[in-house]
Design an enzyme around this catalytic site. Structure first.
Site, mmCIF file in Angstrom:
data_model
loop_
_atom_site.group_PDB
_atom_site.id
_atom_site.type_symbol
_atom_site.label_atom_id
_atom_site.label_comp_id
_atom_site.label_asym_id
_atom_site.label_seq_id
_atom_site.Cartn_x
_atom_site.Cartn_y
_atom_site.Cartn_z
ATOM 1 N N LYS A 129 0.805 -0.757 0.033
ATOM 2 C CA LYS A 129 0.211 -0.543 -0.189
ATOM 3 C C LYS A 129 0.921 0.991 -0.106
ATOM 4 O O LYS A 129 2.364 0.754 0.408
ATOM 5 C CB LYS A 129 -0.828 -0.128 1.332
HETATM 6 P P1 NAD Z 1 -13.573 8.151 -2.562
HETATM 7 O O1 NAD Z 1 -12.005 8.487 -2.558
HETATM 8 O O2 NAD Z 1 -14.001 7.877 -4.303
HETATM 9 O O3 NAD Z 1 -14.385 7.621 -1.766
HETATM 10 C C1 NAD Z 1 -14.322 8.064 -0.283
HETATM 11 C C2 NAD Z 1 -15.179 8.472 0.100
HETATM 12 O O4 NAD Z 1 -15.498 8.611 2.016
HETATM 13 C C3 NAD Z 1 -16.021 9.925 0.226
HETATM 14 O O5 NAD Z 1 -17.590 9.776 -0.286
HETATM 15 C C4 NAD Z 1 -15.799 10.204 0.929
HETATM 16 O O6 NAD Z 1 -16.803 11.531 0.931
HETATM 17 C C5 NAD Z 1 -16.478 9.918 1.906
HETATM 18 N N1 NAD Z 1 -15.661 10.241 3.134
HETATM 19 C C6 NAD Z 1 -14.120 10.956 3.624
HETATM 20 N N2 NAD Z 1 -13.682 11.140 4.732
HETATM 21 C C7 NAD Z 1 -15.283 11.027 5.196
HETATM 22 C C8 NAD Z 1 -15.353 11.211 6.700
HETATM 23 N N3 NAD Z 1 -15.253 11.731 7.707
HETATM 24 N N4 NAD Z 1 -16.920 10.464 6.800
HETATM 25 C C9 NAD Z 1 -17.515 10.148 6.197
HETATM 26 N N5 NAD Z 1 -17.117 9.742 4.839
HETATM 27 C C10 NAD Z 1 -15.981 10.572 4.492
HETATM 28 O O7 NAD Z 1 -12.470 5.971 -1.914
HETATM 29 P P2 NAD Z 1 -12.736 5.212 -2.405
HETATM 30 O O8 NAD Z 1 -12.401 4.433 -3.335
HETATM 31 O O9 NAD Z 1 -14.464 4.415 -2.456
HETATM 32 O O10 NAD Z 1 -12.934 3.646 -1.336
HETATM 33 C C11 NAD Z 1 -13.022 4.262 0.232
HETATM 34 C C12 NAD Z 1 -12.727 3.044 1.042
HETATM 35 O O11 NAD Z 1 -13.326 1.718 0.542
HETATM 36 C C13 NAD Z 1 -10.598 3.167 1.479
HETATM 37 O O12 NAD Z 1 -11.462 2.840 3.155
HETATM 38 C C14 NAD Z 1 -10.539 2.365 0.705
HETATM 39 O O13 NAD Z 1 -9.152 2.166 0.475
HETATM 40 C C15 NAD Z 1 -11.659 0.726 0.330
HETATM 41 N N6 NAD Z 1 -10.770 0.646 -0.887
HETATM 42 C C16 NAD Z 1 -11.482 0.963 -2.262
HETATM 43 C C17 NAD Z 1 -10.750 0.207 -3.073
HETATM 44 C C18 NAD Z 1 -11.371 0.106 -3.945
HETATM 45 O O14 NAD Z 1 -11.124 0.013 -5.423
HETATM 46 N N7 NAD Z 1 -11.403 2.071 -4.834
HETATM 47 C C19 NAD Z 1 -10.444 -1.230 -3.096
HETATM 48 C C20 NAD Z 1 -10.279 -1.898 -1.945
HETATM 49 C C21 NAD Z 1 -11.245 -1.285 -0.640
#
Ligand code: NAD
Length: 439
Positions: A129
């Site tokens: 990561k």
């Molecule tokens: P993203 O940037 O597309 O979205 C993040 C979301 O979280 C946004 O809606 C943002 O407004 C919200 N957010 C941020 N701070 C916040 C807070 N303090 N309170 C409430 N909401 C808040 O990111 P993503 O890719 O959707 O990732 C989200 C989670 O999923 C992370 O933990 C990431 O590690 C995990 N994840 C992502 C992927 C992927 O393929 N993108 C894969 C596995 C896991």
């Protein structure tokens, strides 16, 4: 001269070789949570437990300075990280996060969860990561590109299509992957599409990658609902984080007839008991950057999100959101962890005692890396599959992995998190044993 055999016990002397302080379980951040999760699985590892120390130490940690020219003529320095937790099963694999709260503890934990996740769905990767401690919303597009390119150059010494393959995570997207791919390719002298996944389709990206994590969340959610006798049609769903993961998962649940009753993101919390208009909300987020200001919903206090009446809760934002402070208030029967590390071990215990089923991150959000694996395979063969084939393969892998974990949880009477760790850690440590120690 005797040769150490794989079957010999491995003595780990904690007294003489204590863990460095930043690896210690007393570290209360995400890495400390991860170590507690590992401690819970060790009693279930049988003879492989003698290698368990491997899981408690990242293989390689790189901290880099990322200096860039800002638009106003000054030079700014950002702190970047790339951590390779384990590469026993294949190259490192895991996303890159741009966020103002990124810490080494967080990146280490996220890299370790990638090792577990990749082994849980049995894709041939280790775990890695990366991240930069920055609020990218405060950068211009030019500054964002310069920072991404300098960071890629700095970590270029340890990444590569056969070494470690980054991908998008919070606040990083296809454009950032394109800049990373281009920078790495410029530095190595040949176009290297396989160095990152989550790229634009025209640069060797895969169809279905953007939606893959949310689709995986939805797929395992449906499988678990079936075991619980819960109908998706009419189920009330609350989602925290409405980005790549939460937005797609929310859309798929809504299309299946569920009611998305509450959504929280960085801009606020909205509620609509009859079910939010999800396509309109997604459009609103696209146009404004957040759910705040969406007209067709009631605004509620952020803290009230945890009290919302719902059947399914999907944390899909950041770590450590479900804690001992709010776990007792959650009304859902099932929690599907779209985010990485959203539940602390103390909260896990409370949820288990309340009979709330937790589908852990290390299986629930593995859809993204599964399609990243498809993207990497397609890049190597320069032969691209259609979306139908990708989605069908994704759903097959997710269902198969979930069924295996479900069976272990039933047989050994452990939580789904511990069951996933059992399946995954046995795979990781088995390869560690087969490979032996070098030199
Ligand atoms: P993203 O940037 O597309 O979205 C993040 C979301 O979280 C946004 O809606 C943002 O407004 C919200 N957010 C941020 N701070 C916040 C807070 N303090 N309170 C409430 N909401 C808040 O990111 P993503 O890719 O959707 O990732 C989200 C989670 O999923 C992370 O933990 C990431 O590690 C995990 N994840 C992502 C992927 C992927 O393929 N993108 C894969 C596995 C896991």
């Amino acid at each position: 001269m005797s040769h150490a055999s794989a079957a010999q016990p491995v003595a780990v002397d904690h007294g003489q070789h204590p863990l460095p302080s930043y690896l210690d379980a007393s570290n209360l951040g995400p890495w400390g949570n991860y170590l507690q999760q590992v401690d819970r699985v060790i009693p279930h590892l049988g003879s492989l437990a003698r290698w368990a120390e491997t899981l408690k130490r990242p293989k390689r940690v790189l901290i880099v300075d990322v200096p860039i020219h800002m638009d106003n003529g000054t030079v700014a320095h950002f702190e970047g990280y790339r951590v390779q937790h384990n590469v026993s099963r294949g190259p490192g694999k895991g996303g890159v996060r741009f966020h103002q709260d990124v810490t080494l503890s967080e990146v280490m934990a996220l890299s370790a969860w990638m090792s577990v996740k990749n082994a849980a769905v049995n894709v041939p990767y280790g775990g890695a990561k990366g991240g930069i401690r920055v609020d990218p919303k405060k950068l211009s597009l030019g500054e964002l590109e310069r920072m991404t390119r300098r960071y890629t150059s700095e970590i270029g010494i340890i990444i590569g299509p056969n070494k470690d393959i980054p991908a998008p995570d919070v606040n990083t997207n296809e454009q950032i992957m394109a800049w990373m791919m281009d920078t790495y390719s410029m530095n190595t002298g040949s176009t290297s599409t396989g160095v990152v996944t989550g790229k634009p389709i025209d640069l060797g990206g895969s169809l279905g990658r953007r939606e893959a994590t949310g689709r995986g969340v939805y797929t395992v959610g449906c499988e678990a609902a079936h075991h619980l006798g819960m109908e998706i049609k009419g189920a009330r769903v609350a989602v925290q984080g409405f980005g790549n993961v939460g937005g797609v998962a929310g859309k798929l649940f809504a299309e299946a007839g569920a009611r998305i009753v509450a959504v929280q993101d960085h801009s606020g919390t909205i509620y609509q008991g009859a079910g939010l208009d999800v396509p309109a909300l997604l459009q609103h987020v696209l146009e404004t950057g957040g759910v705040g200001g969406f007209a067709k919903a009631e605004v509620i206090a952020n803290e009230a999100f945890w009290d919302v009446d719902c059947d399914i809760l999907i944390p899909a934002a950041l770590e450590q959101q479900i804690t001992a402070d709010n776990a007792g208030r959650i009304k859902a029967r099932m929690i599907i962890e779209g985010a990485n590390g959203p539940t602390t071990p103390a909260a896990d215990d409370i949820l288990q005692s309340r009979d709330i089923l937790v589908l852990p991150d290390v299986i629930a959000n593995a859809g993204g890396v599964t399609v990243s694996y498809f993207e990497w395979v397609q890049d190597f063969s320069s032969f691209f599959w259609d979306e139908e084939e990708i989605n069908a393969r994704l759903v097959k892998i997710m269902k198969h992995a979930f069924a295996a974990v479900w069976d272990v949880a039933q047989d050994q009477k452990v939580s789904l998190r511990t069951a996933t760790f059992i399946v995954a850690c046995k795979r990781i440590l088995h390869t560690r044993e087969l490979r032996g120690l070098y030199p």
